[in-house]
Scaffold this active site. Structure first.
Site, mmCIF file in Angstrom:
data_model
loop_
_atom_site.group_PDB
_atom_site.id
_atom_site.type_symbol
_atom_site.label_atom_id
_atom_site.label_comp_id
_atom_site.label_asym_id
_atom_site.label_seq_id
_atom_site.Cartn_x
_atom_site.Cartn_y
_atom_site.Cartn_z
ATOM 1 N N GLU A 192 20.678 37.578 -7.501
ATOM 2 C CA GLU A 192 21.034 38.494 -8.581
ATOM 3 C C GLU A 192 20.198 38.165 -9.821
ATOM 4 O OE1 GLU A 192 25.824 38.834 -7.592
ATOM 5 O OE2 GLU A 192 25.134 37.717 -9.341
ATOM 6 N N HIS A 231 32.855 40.481 -9.090
ATOM 7 C CA HIS A 231 33.251 40.023 -10.418
ATOM 8 C C HIS A 231 34.773 39.981 -10.531
ATOM 9 C CE1 HIS A 231 32.804 38.777 -14.544
ATOM 10 N NE2 HIS A 231 31.486 38.850 -14.430
ATOM 11 N N HIS A 238 22.328 33.421 -8.956
ATOM 12 C CA HIS A 238 21.922 34.233 -10.104
ATOM 13 C C HIS A 238 21.158 33.338 -11.067
ATOM 14 C CE1 HIS A 238 23.163 37.580 -13.162
ATOM 15 N NE2 HIS A 238 22.019 37.023 -13.505
#
Length: 239
Positions: A70, A190, A43
Site C-alpha cells: 500500500e 481499516h 505500507h
C-alpha cells in the site's frame, strides 16, 4: 472465501523502537503465512517509521502467498513497486506526514494520474487496487481509471457498527454492488476487527480480501499470533 491479508506495519513499529531486529519482520511474515494468513500487506511511508523500503525487498523474497504493498504513488514508491513487483499495489491518497490512512481517493479529481498509474502497474503484471470511500461516484472513477479492484475504507463502518450495524453497512453494500457491476474486485480495510468483521463479510459475500493490521496485531498480544489468525479466519468463515 474472503482472503485475510495481515498488515505487519505495527510489528515493524515495535522493532524500530529499539533499533535492532526484534521482532524480526521477515520471520513474522513467514509465520503468519504458516498460521493461515492468505497474504501479507505492508505500507512503507516516506519517513520509514515502520516498514522500510529494505523490508519490502526482503519480504518479496520470502512471501509465498499474496504480497500487497500500500502507499501513495510518489516517484520513490512507484520505483520501489516496479522493482519488487508485488501481486497487488493498493493506492492510497496519504499525505507524507499522515498518522494513518483516513480517507479514500477523489477518483474524479485525480482520474488522469490514477489512470496513468493503473496502466503502468498493469503493464508490469501488478494488480491495482484504489482505496476509496463507500461512494458510487468514487467506485465509478476507479473503474474509469482502469483499476482491477477497489479497497473500501471501513473506518466509518467500524465507528457506527455498535450503534446501528445495518445503517453502517448500507453504503458499503451499495458501493460493493456497483463495483461488482463495473467488473471490479472488492477489498476492504481499516478498523475491521473480531467484533465487526463477520457481519461485514456476510453482507458482502463477494468480498475478495480484507487487509487487517492494527486490530489483529493488538489481539495477538492477548491470544498469540497463531490463535489470532485462526480467530480472524473463523470470522470470515461464519455464515
Amino acid at each position: 472465501m474472503t482472503r485475510l491479508s495481515v498488515n505487519i506495519n505495527k510489528v515493524a513499529t515495535l522493532r524500530n523502537a529499539r533499533g535492532e531486529n526484534v521482532p524480526d519482520v521477515v520471520k513474522f511474515a513467514i509465520d503468519c503465512e504458516k498460521y493461515g494468513a492468505d497474504g501479507i500487506t505492508v505500507h512503507p511511508r516516506p519517513d520509514q517509521r515502520h516498514i522500510t523500503y529494505e523490508d519490502v525487498r526482503k519480504l518479496k523474497k520470502v512471501v509465498t502467498t499474496e504480497f500487497n504493498i500500500e502507499g501513495f504513488p510518489s516517484k520513490e514508491f512507484m520505483d520501489l513497486v516496479l522493482e519488487v513487483k508485488p501481486d497487488q499495489v493498493t493506492l492510497v491518497p496519504d499525505a507524507p506526514g499522515v498518522l494513518t490512512s483516513d480517507q479514500g481517493w477523489d477518483t474524479e479529481k485525480n482520474l488522469p494520474v490514477l489512470k496513468d498509474i493503473c496502466s503502468l502497474l498493469k503493464d508490469n503484471g501488478i494488480r491495482s487496487s484504489i482505496f476509496v470511500n463507500p461512494s458510487g461516484i468514487m467506485v465509478a472513477g476507479a473503474a474509469n481509471a482502469g483499476a482491477d479492484r477497489v479497497e473500501l475504507y471501513t473506518k466509518p463502518y467500524a465507528d457506527m457498527y455498535s450503534q446501528d450495524r445495518e445503517y453502517a453497512v448500507a453504503p458499503y453494500l451499495e458501493a460493493a454492488t456497483l463495483a461488482r457491476e463495473a467488473g471490479l474486485g472488492v477489498n476492504a480495510g481499516h478498523d475491521l476487527n473480531l467484533d465487526n468483521l463477520a457481519y461485514f463479510n456476510a453482507i458482502i459475500p463477494w468480498l475478495a480480501e480484507v487487509s487487517i493490521g492494527h486490530a489483529l496485531i493488538s489481539d495477538a498480544l492477548y491470544y498469540g499470533i497463531e490463535d489470532t489468525i485462526r480467530r480472524y479466519k473463523n470470522e470470515l468463515n461464519r455464515q
